[in-house]
Design an enzyme around this catalytic site. Structure first.
Site, PDB file in Angstrom:
ATOM      1  CB  CYS A   2      -0.904   0.001   1.234  1.00 41.51           C
ATOM      2  SG  CYS A   2      -1.821  -1.533   1.460  1.00 41.51           S
ATOM      3  NE  ARG A  50      -7.037  -4.079   1.516  1.00 39.82           N
ATOM      4  CZ  ARG A  50      -8.019  -4.920   1.728  1.00 39.82           C
ATOM      5  NH1 ARG A  50      -9.264  -4.582   1.417  1.00 39.82           N
ATOM      6  NH2 ARG A  50      -7.792  -6.112   2.252  1.00 39.82           N
ATOM      7  CB  ILE A  53      -2.029  -8.982  -0.485  1.00 41.70           C
ATOM      8  CG1 ILE A  53      -1.361  -7.880  -1.333  1.00 41.70           C
ATOM      9  CG2 ILE A  53      -1.246 -10.278  -0.559  1.00 41.70           C
ATOM     10  CD1 ILE A  53      -1.185  -8.214  -2.784  1.00 41.70           C
ATOM     11  CB  ILE A  54      -4.100 -11.107   3.323  1.00 43.51           C
ATOM     12  CG1 ILE A  54      -2.845 -11.842   2.823  1.00 43.51           C
ATOM     13  CG2 ILE A  54      -4.771 -11.911   4.429  1.00 43.51           C
ATOM     14  CD1 ILE A  54      -1.764 -11.991   3.862  1.00 43.51           C
ATOM     15  N   GLY A  76       2.501  -2.812   4.167  1.00 42.40           N
ATOM     16  CA  GLY A  76       3.372  -3.957   4.381  1.00 42.40           C
ATOM     17  C   GLY A  76       2.637  -5.259   4.594  1.00 42.40           C
ATOM     18  CG  ASP A 100      -1.341  -7.912   7.340  1.00 43.05           C
ATOM     19  OD1 ASP A 100      -2.348  -7.521   6.742  1.00 43.05           O
ATOM     20  OD2 ASP A 100      -0.193  -7.682   6.919  1.00 43.05           O
ATOM     21  CB  ILE A 291      14.248  -9.105 -17.688  1.00 43.23           C
ATOM     22  CG1 ILE A 291      12.867  -8.600 -17.290  1.00 43.23           C
ATOM     23  CG2 ILE A 291      14.873  -8.164 -18.694  1.00 43.23           C
ATOM     24  CD1 ILE A 291      11.949  -8.310 -18.458  1.00 43.23           C
ATOM     25  CB  SER A 363      12.888 -10.494  -4.907  1.00 41.56           C
ATOM     26  OG  SER A 363      13.367  -9.930  -3.701  1.00 41.56           O
ATOM     27  N   GLY A 364      15.059 -12.561  -4.479  1.00 37.36           N
ATOM     28  CA  GLY A 364      16.240 -13.057  -3.768  1.00 37.36           C
ATOM     29  C   GLY A 364      17.100 -11.953  -3.199  1.00 37.36           C
TER      30      GLY A 364
END
Length: 634
Positions: A2, A50, A53-54, A76, A100, A291, A363-364
């Site tokens: 958000c 917003r 997501i949940i 978050g 959450d 990519i 992501s890493g």
């Protein structure tokens, strides 16, 4: 994920207009296109955009407790919210949603400022408690989510997820911080807590602010730091097994979503590891995105394909042309202040690709910092062995003289750049590392800055940023110390900033399992020699992943997200460079030595030298100045 905004009257109960807060809020529409909400009462106003997501049907923000005396606006994900909800319910708190966000208001009621200790996730939020007449602002431990704030001339405290929201305020102080210019041309970004403006700050990672009515002191308070506390180790095999189990658990808790979920897959160790863990956690194929580049030296897709084939993922790939420079203006608008990491271009593109398939991507990011994956760690430790043989009082004059006499050889591989090595040996360990990570060297900045800018700096140097963290570092191990410096500066100011802005520009949530604070705490305690063993970075990570990933994915040379800047500036962007760097915006700023700027452009475009980094850094700064001029003229 958000976007949040708010204003708070530090000394009274003024009424903030709905139009003011709405205008701030709508500048961040891209961060949360699903819904928008406002809460306004005497003395405080919150806004929220917003991205659902949940608990898609509820969880709208700003969100309240049972009697509407506590309200939160939050950006978050709190991954351990089910456990916290159960614990808080047992303590008598009543929940109206399954999201959450509601955990935060009840955790504040139960634990006050220490509520942040209980949260596992990425977050930036503000809580208004009417009973206590207090505003509490917090940012997650590693700085995954951003938070900007300013104290306005009228006594208001204003905050937002992105700087652009604060820029809508007519009374925002926008005087340029000259020390931020020095930092920008050193690091390529402006490290926390500074912004480009004197009157605007970033909340440091792992910090909170508590404001009470009548108090004008805005103090950032630290609640967490990377411990670097040695962990108990058994056999190497059991340590490797524990590493994988901990990483898998960090991935698992980030796979909860009511929207399509996937992962970035670059073909590097970190993103491949995340995908491998995801594949072990779900029966359906993992959605992966990559990519590719039409220049082979920048293209890693063959390695991404190997991992995708091994785990039979739903793999999506797009090719980006080497002349994909159309995003220059977009980047300047995206980051709101000078930002010079050119890999923001492919990062923007991979987020654009991912959003076509998913709403949440893992992501890493963070693996290089925590497991010593950057090549510069190896270089630094090799130099450190030499530095340890002679005291600085001998090294400084000896190698300093050699550094001045030896010819410059930017064109040569680093191992043959004796001038750079001599200069590093003439410095302290921390000074040498700063020179290693600097975009422009001390000498280049000295030549680039005008006499007026140097006078305004009053002797300030960017080494002060490192000095601050060296003094508070929990470790003095040579390798761990520079990892700590990177986690506090480069990881936050560059990597996480890049990913946050690029992903949120496409309303894409990116989750970062390798930055799970529990995982980070444990990894930080591993011996330095387990991370960089000889000349092999990420040693223990790679060893632990040998059963899960192909050998050539684990042990190939690191590539990274590169773009062919040198080619662009001698070809398709040649005229743009000349117009921007030798035009009125740079000239009239009074900040730069125009003779040196002209020399840089001329020597680069003739092929005599590669000054692409200096040019890109100047180009992005020029774009920022242009927008400042447009804002003043409006």
């Amino acid at each position: 994920m958000c976007g949040i905004v708010g204003v708070y009257d530090l000394s009274g109960h003024r009424e903030y207009s709905r139009d003011l807060v709405s205008q701030m809020n709508e500048t961040q529409f891209h961060r949360g296109p699903d819904e928008g909400g406002l809460h306004i009462e005497p003395g405080v106003a919150f806004g929220h955009r917003r991205l659902s997501i949940i608990d898609l049907s509820s969880g709208q923000q700003p969100l309240f407790n049972e009697d509407h005396t506590v309200v939160v606006t939050y950006n978050g994900e709190i991954y351990n919210f089910p456990e916290l909800s159960e614990e808080l319910t047992e303590k008598g708190h009543i929940f109206r949603t399954h999201c959450d966000t509601e955990v935060i208001v009840h955790a504040w009621e139960e634990w006050g400022e220490r509520c942040v200790d209980r949260f596992r996730g990425m977050f930036a939020f503000a809580i208004w408690d009417r009973n206590q007449q207090s505003l509490f602002v917090a940012r997650d431990r590693l700085g995954i989510k951003p938070l900007f704030y300013a104290v306005l001339p009228d006594g208001s405290f204003a905050f937002s997820s992105e700087l652009k929201a604060l820029k809508t305020l007519d009374n925002l102080p926008r005087d340029i911080d000259v020390t931020a210019i020095e930092d920008y041309f050193t690091f390529g970004y402006i490290p926390e807590p500074k912004t480009i403006y004197q009157g605007v700050q970033k909340l440091r990672p792992g910090h909170t602010i508590l404001l009470k009515k009548g108090s004008t002191d805005v103090v950032q308070k630290e609640y967490w730091d990377i411990p670097f506390k040695p962990v108990e180790l058994s056999s190497p095999e059991l340590t490797e097994k524990e590493l994988v189990e901990r990483m898998r658990e960090a991935v698992r808790v980030r796979m909860v979503a009511e929207v399509p979920l996937g992962a970035f897959l670059s073909g590097g160790v970190d993103s491949s590891a995340v995908v491998a863990m995801m594949a072990k956690e779900q029966s359906d194929p993992v959605n992966t995105c990559a990519i590719g580049f039409d220049v082979k030296q920048f293209d890693e897709t063959e390695y991404a394909k190997k991992v995708a084939e091994q785990y039979k993922t739903n793999h999506f790939e797009e090719l980006v042309g080497s002349d994909d420079f159309a995003l220059l203006d977009t980047l300047a608008d995206l980051y709101d202040e000078p930002y010079a990491d050119s890999s923001a271009i492919p990062t923007y593109r991979v987020c654009q690709l991912a959003k076509k398939r998913v709403t949440v991507a893992l992501s890493g990011d963070g693996g290089d910092e925590h497991f010593a994956g950057y090549r510069r760690y190896k270089w630094h430790m090799n130099e450190e062995k030499l530095r340890s043989t002679l005291p600085l009082s001998i090294r400084k004059p000896l190698f300093g003289t050699l550094g001045k006499l030896y010819p410059k050889a930017d064109w040569a591989p680093r191992v043959f750049r004796a001038k750079t090595t001599f200069q590093a040996l003439a410095r302290s360990s921390v000074e040498a590392y700063l020179q290693t990570v600097s975009l422009l060297t001390d000498e280049q900045r000295d030549r680039l800055f005008s006499a007026e800018l140097k006078a305004a700096l009053k002797g300030y140097k960017s080494i002060e940023t490192f000095d601050y963290y060296v003094k508070k570092s929990p470790t003095q191990d040579p390798l761990s110390l520079i990892q700590y410096l990177d986690m506090k500066t480069y990881l936050v100011g560059d990597i996480l900033t890049k990913v946050d802005r690029a992903s949120m520009a496409h309303a894409l949530e990116v989750r970062v399992p390798l930055l799970d604070h529990k995982f980070v705490e444990w990894v930080s305690g591993l011996p330095a020699e387990q991370k960089l063993k000889g000349q092999e970075g990420k040693y223990i990570l790679k060893k632990s992943l040998e059963p899960s990933l192909p050998h050539d994915v684990l042990y190939r040379p690191k590539m990274g997200f590169g773009v062919p800047l040198a080619k662009w500036f001698r070809g398709p962007l040649k005229e743009r460079v000349q117009e921007a760097l030798m035009g009125p915006i740079i000239r009239d700023s009074g900040l730069f030595n125009l003779e040196y700027v002209e020399e840089v452009v001329k020597h680069h475009q003739s092929g005599l030298r590669d000054y692409s980094v200096i040019i890109w850094t100047l180009l992005m700064f020029s774009a920022f100045l242009e927008r400042e001029m447009q804002a003043k003229a409006a």
